[in-house]
Design a protein around this motif. Structure first.
Motif, PDB file in Angstrom:
ATOM      1  N   TRP A 274      29.922  41.448  33.427  1.00 22.54           N
ATOM      2  CA  TRP A 274      30.804  40.360  33.031  1.00 22.54           C
ATOM      3  C   TRP A 274      30.048  39.045  33.054  1.00 22.54           C
ATOM      4  O   TRP A 274      29.509  38.645  34.091  1.00 22.54           O
ATOM      5  CB  TRP A 274      32.010  40.294  33.974  1.00 22.54           C
ATOM      6  N   GLN A 285      38.994  33.554  40.900  1.00 24.20           N
ATOM      7  CA  GLN A 285      39.954  34.421  41.587  1.00 24.20           C
ATOM      8  C   GLN A 285      41.087  34.840  40.656  1.00 24.20           C
ATOM      9  O   GLN A 285      41.520  36.003  40.679  1.00 24.20           O
ATOM     10  CB  GLN A 285      40.511  33.696  42.815  1.00 24.20           C
ATOM     11  N   GLU A 288      39.725  37.501  38.270  1.00 19.62           N
ATOM     12  CA  GLU A 288      39.551  38.777  38.963  1.00 19.62           C
ATOM     13  C   GLU A 288      40.879  39.514  39.113  1.00 19.62           C
ATOM     14  O   GLU A 288      40.963  40.730  38.899  1.00 19.62           O
ATOM     15  CB  GLU A 288      38.914  38.521  40.325  1.00 19.62           C
ATOM     16  N   GLN A 289      41.929  38.771  39.451  1.00 17.65           N
ATOM     17  CA  GLN A 289      43.241  39.392  39.645  1.00 17.65           C
ATOM     18  C   GLN A 289      43.858  39.835  38.332  1.00 17.65           C
ATOM     19  O   GLN A 289      44.355  40.961  38.206  1.00 17.65           O
ATOM     20  CB  GLN A 289      44.163  38.407  40.367  1.00 17.65           C
ATOM     21  N   LEU A 293      39.678  43.313  38.150  1.00 11.68           N
ATOM     22  CA  LEU A 293      38.257  43.595  38.319  1.00 11.68           C
ATOM     23  C   LEU A 293      37.961  44.025  39.747  1.00 11.68           C
ATOM     24  O   LEU A 293      38.715  43.739  40.681  1.00 11.68           O
ATOM     25  CB  LEU A 293      37.439  42.359  37.967  1.00 11.68           C
ATOM     26  N   ASP A 297      32.356  42.191  40.461  1.00  9.12           N
ATOM     27  CA  ASP A 297      32.218  42.197  38.997  1.00  9.12           C
ATOM     28  C   ASP A 297      31.838  40.820  38.463  1.00  9.12           C
ATOM     29  O   ASP A 297      31.133  40.716  37.455  1.00  9.12           O
ATOM     30  CB  ASP A 297      33.521  42.663  38.335  1.00  9.12           C
ATOM     31  N   LEU A 298      32.324  39.779  39.112  1.00  9.13           N
ATOM     32  CA  LEU A 298      32.032  38.410  38.667  1.00  9.13           C
ATOM     33  C   LEU A 298      30.932  37.772  39.512  1.00  9.13           C
ATOM     34  O   LEU A 298      30.865  36.549  39.643  1.00  9.13           O
ATOM     35  CB  LEU A 298      33.303  37.557  38.720  1.00  9.13           C
TER      36      LEU A 298
END
Length: 352
Positions: A274, A285, A288-289, A293, A297-298
């Motif tokens: 990513w 954040q 991600e939510q 993910l 991942d980030l």
């Protein structure tokens, strides 16, 4: 289209959060702002906001607080061409190409205005041909890298265009503005200076990794323009940043991702790497939510945010460079940026 070279550049001076807070408390601005403003700035610069330091185009932090239109314009003129040229030269070196091989150059910025535009400075400083096709894109904020690359893709489909140089450069310290508004103060604590560049080609690089651009998409909602934008006040740029931004970024990022992946029978789990604009810790954040993910991942976006802060349009070049330096696994990569508009863009990359 293939990305065959990547390069980045920042000012040499690096300032930590604690140094920024100390400089703010010692500045005349501290007494001009109210107690709530002191609380906001202190909280952002003392808590873990995802940023440890920023590179700024000033020799000392007290220069940041000399805020007037002429000073800011001078800072942009001095540093934006220099940063853009450094990133471009590094991208060319990575691609193994000479400046004379570039057929078009696209330069994006939102933190200052020049006429003639930045593209002419890049042409001059790195020695591009005088008949190069040159384009300046302005006003797209943090999202600008992807529209820049999309224009590069279109140029590569035209006759006589084999290689395009894509550049995003931002001197966020040249768009400094302070008042008691929390969004303005938070912006002043988040953004850093830097430039990113990529060399785009019709064919894959004969050396190094193959980074193929397979598909891209965009979404824009002008009704949300006031959520994230610059306005002019007192001859200067004033950044408007609202609490809605993390949720908007996550929503639009998800919609653009699905728009590209679903027709190709792919899904979120198909993406191995990513390459995302960060915006800030809260934005990461939210992404991600919403995208569901996995932890880590980030990681490249988070690492670049921690070291450099939000670099606006240049940020995703730093993230892509970090993923390549880490030898991230081959497969499907997702590249995405979002920002003023409210706009969001994404591209599916196939990397071997």
């Amino acid at each position: 289209m293939h990305i065959v070279g990547i390069g980045t550049a920042t000012p040499s001076n690096r300032y930590t959060k604690s140094e920024c807070l100390a400089a703010f408390r010692n500045s005349d601005w501290f007494d001009r702002l109210d107690a709530r403003a002191h609380f906001v700035a202190t909280t952002v610069l003392q808590r873990d906001n995802g940023i440890d330091a920023r590179h700024l185009a000033v020799d000392a932090l007290d220069e940041v607080f000399a805020i007037d239109p002429d000073m800011l314009a001078s800072r942009f003129l001095r540093h934006a061409p220099q940063l853009a040229a450094q990133a471009a030269q590094r991208a060319l070196a990575h691609a193994g190409l000479e400046p004379a091989q570039i057929d078009a150059v696209v330069v994006s910025t939102c933190t200052g205005y020049l006429c003639p535009g930045l593209s002419g400075h890049v042409v001059e400083r790195i020695g591009l041909r005088r008949d190069v096709r040159a384009f300046d894109l302005v006003g797209q904020g943090c999202a600008a890298a992807l529209p820049n690359l999309m224009l590069g893709e279109a140029l590569l489909s035209s006759p006589g265009c084999e290689h395009v140089l894509s550049v995003c450069t931002e001197v966020c310290s040249a768009a400094m503005y302070l008042d008691n508004d929390p969004g303005v103060l938070i912006s002043a604590c988040l953004f850093g200076d830097g430039a990113g560049a990529a060399v785009l080609s019709r064919r894959a690089s004969p050396h190094g990794r193959c980074i193929a651009w397979r598909a891209g998409a965009s979404l824009m909602e002008p009704a949300q323009r006031s959520a994230l934008m610059f306005e002019q006040r007192g001859g200067m740029l004033r950044n408007i940043l609202t609490r809605a931004v993390p949720a908007l970024a996550a929503d639009y990022a998800q919609r653009v991702l699905h728009k590209v992946l679903e027709p190709r029978g792919l899904h979120t789990g198909s993406i191995g790497t990513w390459v995302m604009h960060a915006g800030g810790r809260d934005v990461l954040q939210a992404l991600e939510q919403r995208l569901e993910l996995q932890l880590g991942d980030l990681r490249y976006s988070a690492a670049m945010l921690r070291e450099y802060g939000n670099l606006s349009s240049a940020f995703v070049y730093f993230v892509l460079e970090a993923a390549l330096a880490d030898a991230a696994a081959p497969g499907w990569w997702w590249l995405s940026s979002f920002g003023a508009g409210f706009s969001c863009h994404g591209a599916l990359l196939e990397v071997d």
